[in-house]
Scaffold this active site. Structure first.
Site, PDB file in Angstrom:
ATOM      1  N   LYS A  76       0.821  -1.196   0.000  1.00 32.06           N
ATOM      2  CA  LYS A  76       0.000   0.000   0.000  1.00 32.06           C
ATOM      3  C   LYS A  76       0.868   1.266   0.000  1.00 32.06           C
ATOM      4  CE  LYS A  76      -3.112  -2.280   3.272  1.00 32.06           C
ATOM      5  NZ  LYS A  76      -3.597  -2.225   4.666  1.00 32.06           N
ATOM      6  N   GLY A  77       2.143   1.100   0.298  1.00 26.95           N
ATOM      7  CA  GLY A  77       3.008   2.256   0.574  1.00 26.95           C
ATOM      8  C   GLY A  77       3.147   3.254  -0.557  1.00 26.95           C
ATOM      9  N   GLU A 121       7.286   2.403  -6.475  1.00 29.22           N
ATOM     10  CA  GLU A 121       7.552   1.917  -5.112  1.00 29.22           C
ATOM     11  C   GLU A 121       7.788   3.104  -4.180  1.00 29.22           C
ATOM     12  OE1 GLU A 121       7.153  -0.123  -2.885  1.00 29.22           O
ATOM     13  OE2 GLU A 121       8.654  -1.718  -2.930  1.00 29.22           O
ATOM     14  N   ASP A 151      15.013  -0.682  -0.071  1.00 35.07           N
ATOM     15  CA  ASP A 151      15.817  -0.951   1.116  1.00 35.07           C
ATOM     16  C   ASP A 151      16.846  -2.027   0.728  1.00 35.07           C
ATOM     17  OD1 ASP A 151      15.934  -0.536   4.084  1.00 35.07           O
ATOM     18  OD2 ASP A 151      15.317  -2.620   4.153  1.00 35.07           O
ATOM     19  N   LYS A 156      17.397   3.805   0.094  1.00 31.80           N
ATOM     20  CA  LYS A 156      18.398   3.696   1.164  1.00 31.80           C
ATOM     21  C   LYS A 156      19.542   2.820   0.651  1.00 31.80           C
ATOM     22  CE  LYS A 156      15.121   2.895   4.775  1.00 31.80           C
ATOM     23  NZ  LYS A 156      14.812   2.344   6.095  1.00 31.80           N
ATOM     24  N   PHE A 212      14.308   4.554   9.921  1.00 29.74           N
ATOM     25  CA  PHE A 212      12.971   4.078   9.560  1.00 29.74           C
ATOM     26  C   PHE A 212      12.046   5.278   9.381  1.00 29.74           C
ATOM     27  CE2 PHE A 212       8.857   2.081   9.846  1.00 29.74           C
ATOM     28  CZ  PHE A 212       9.052   0.979   9.034  1.00 29.74           C
ATOM     29  N   VAL A 213      11.507   5.418   8.168  1.00 26.43           N
ATOM     30  CA  VAL A 213      10.690   6.594   7.859  1.00 26.43           C
ATOM     31  C   VAL A 213       9.218   6.239   7.716  1.00 26.43           C
ATOM     32  CG1 VAL A 213      12.534   7.985   6.846  1.00 26.43           C
ATOM     33  CG2 VAL A 213      11.281   6.383   5.393  1.00 26.43           C
ATOM     34  N   ARG A 223       0.375   6.385   7.595  1.00 20.70           N
ATOM     35  CA  ARG A 223       0.379   6.570   6.139  1.00 20.70           C
ATOM     36  C   ARG A 223      -0.202   7.918   5.735  1.00 20.70           C
ATOM     37  NH1 ARG A 223       1.579   1.495   3.882  1.00 20.70           N
ATOM     38  NH2 ARG A 223       0.679  -0.317   4.905  1.00 20.70           N
TER      39      ARG A 223
HETATM   40  P1  5GP Z   1      13.198  -4.165   0.164  1.00 18.93           P
HETATM   41  O1  5GP Z   1      12.624  -5.337  -0.529  1.00 18.93           O
HETATM   42  O2  5GP Z   1      13.872  -3.182  -0.750  1.00 18.93           O
HETATM   43  O3  5GP Z   1      14.108  -4.590   1.304  1.00 18.93           O
HETATM   44  O4  5GP Z   1      12.020  -3.486   0.935  1.00 18.93           O
HETATM   45  C1  5GP Z   1      11.192  -2.529   0.448  1.00 18.93           C
HETATM   46  C2  5GP Z   1       9.988  -2.418   1.334  1.00 18.93           C
HETATM   47  O5  5GP Z   1      10.370  -2.400   2.722  1.00 18.93           O
HETATM   48  C3  5GP Z   1       9.256  -1.119   1.116  1.00 18.93           C
HETATM   49  O6  5GP Z   1       8.272  -1.240   0.114  1.00 18.93           O
HETATM   50  C4  5GP Z   1       8.639  -0.864   2.472  1.00 18.93           C
HETATM   51  O7  5GP Z   1       7.419  -1.569   2.573  1.00 18.93           O
HETATM   52  C5  5GP Z   1       9.614  -1.476   3.446  1.00 18.93           C
HETATM   53  N1  5GP Z   1      10.517  -0.462   4.030  1.00 18.93           N
HETATM   54  C6  5GP Z   1      11.855  -0.402   3.916  1.00 18.93           C
HETATM   55  N2  5GP Z   1      12.360   0.648   4.595  1.00 18.93           N
HETATM   56  C7  5GP Z   1      11.304   1.277   5.144  1.00 18.93           C
HETATM   57  C8  5GP Z   1      11.161   2.448   5.970  1.00 18.93           C
HETATM   58  O8  5GP Z   1      12.123   3.153   6.344  1.00 18.93           O
HETATM   59  N3  5GP Z   1       9.896   2.776   6.336  1.00 18.93           N
HETATM   60  C9  5GP Z   1       8.809   2.049   5.969  1.00 18.93           C
HETATM   61  N4  5GP Z   1       7.616   2.482   6.395  1.00 18.93           N
HETATM   62  N5  5GP Z   1       8.898   0.946   5.194  1.00 18.93           N
HETATM   63  C10 5GP Z   1      10.136   0.562   4.786  1.00 18.93           C
END
Ligand code: 5GP
Length: 183
Positions: free
Chosen positions: A47-48, A104, A108, A136, A157-158, A170
């Site tokens: 949903k982000g 997206e 991360d 990040k 963490f944001v 959200r």
């Molecule tokens: P990745 O697969 O790149 O490790 O993760 C991406 C997902 O992790 C993002 O779509 C989000 O849901 C979550 N995520 C990663 N860092 C953050 C953060 O700092 N804040 C929030 N709210 N979600 C994050």
């Protein structure tokens, strides 16, 4: 009434900067998809990405369709474990003619988008690119770089502007760092 603004340690990206980032990304996408036959599908990752996607699609001039996917990754609320599971898929018969831009909120480890790009290419999409509001890079665990990046941020963490912690925050109109005692 609880005030979620009080749960924010500090604002990282305010509303004015978010507007600038979104206009810049929209202009980049417009210029890359300017050809007659280039009408991409923006695929938001629920949903982000919802807040970012609705702003981005209105800032773009190039005609685009929209769609959504939802994935879950197992892990606790602040650390993804790296296993990506598709829980809402695209239901489109004509993927081989489609240019997809996955939208997206934040990259991360890079696992979610890396997986989605290869998944959509395997399903036959003509092209797949990715746009992320936030990145990040310090946290990357796999080799992945989105084509369009709004802003690189440090490892914190944001929340806000679509991003949640345990489904909260959200609706905040800016991106902020959550207070450590709220995690
Ligand atoms: P990745 O697969 O790149 O490790 O993760 C991406 C997902 O992790 C993002 O779509 C989000 O849901 C979550 N995520 C990663 N860092 C953050 C953060 O700092 N804040 C929030 N709210 N979600 C994050």
């Amino acid at each position: 009434m609880a005030n979620w603004n009080d749960h924010v340690d500090h604002v990282l990206i305010d509303e004015a900067e978010l507007r600038e980032i979104v206009s810049r990304l929209a202009a980049q996408i417009d210029s890359d998809y300017s050809g007659e036959d280039k009408n991409p599908i923006l695929v938001g990752v629920l949903k982000g990405s919802v807040t970012f996607m609705t702003d981005l699609m209105r800032a773009m001039k190039c005609p685009a369709q929209i769609d959504f996917m939802r994935v879950s990754s197992y892990g606790n609320s602040t650390v993804a474990s790296g296993n990506v599971n598709i829980i809402l898929d695209l239901n489109r018969p004509n993927l081989p003619n489609e240019d997809i831009i996955v939208v997206e909120d934040i990259v991360d480890s890079g696992r979610t988008l890396k997986y989605l790009v290869s998944y959509l290419l395997n399903k036959g999409a003509r092209s797949v690119r990715t746009v992320t509001l936030l990145d990040k890079p310090e946290r990357r665990e796999v080799d992945f770089t989105p084509e369009y990046i709004g802003k690189e941020i440090p490892n914190a963490f944001v929340i806000g502007y679509g991003l949640d912690y345990a489904e909260k925050y959200r609706t905040l109109p800016y991106v902020g760092v959550i207070r450590s005692d709220k995690i």
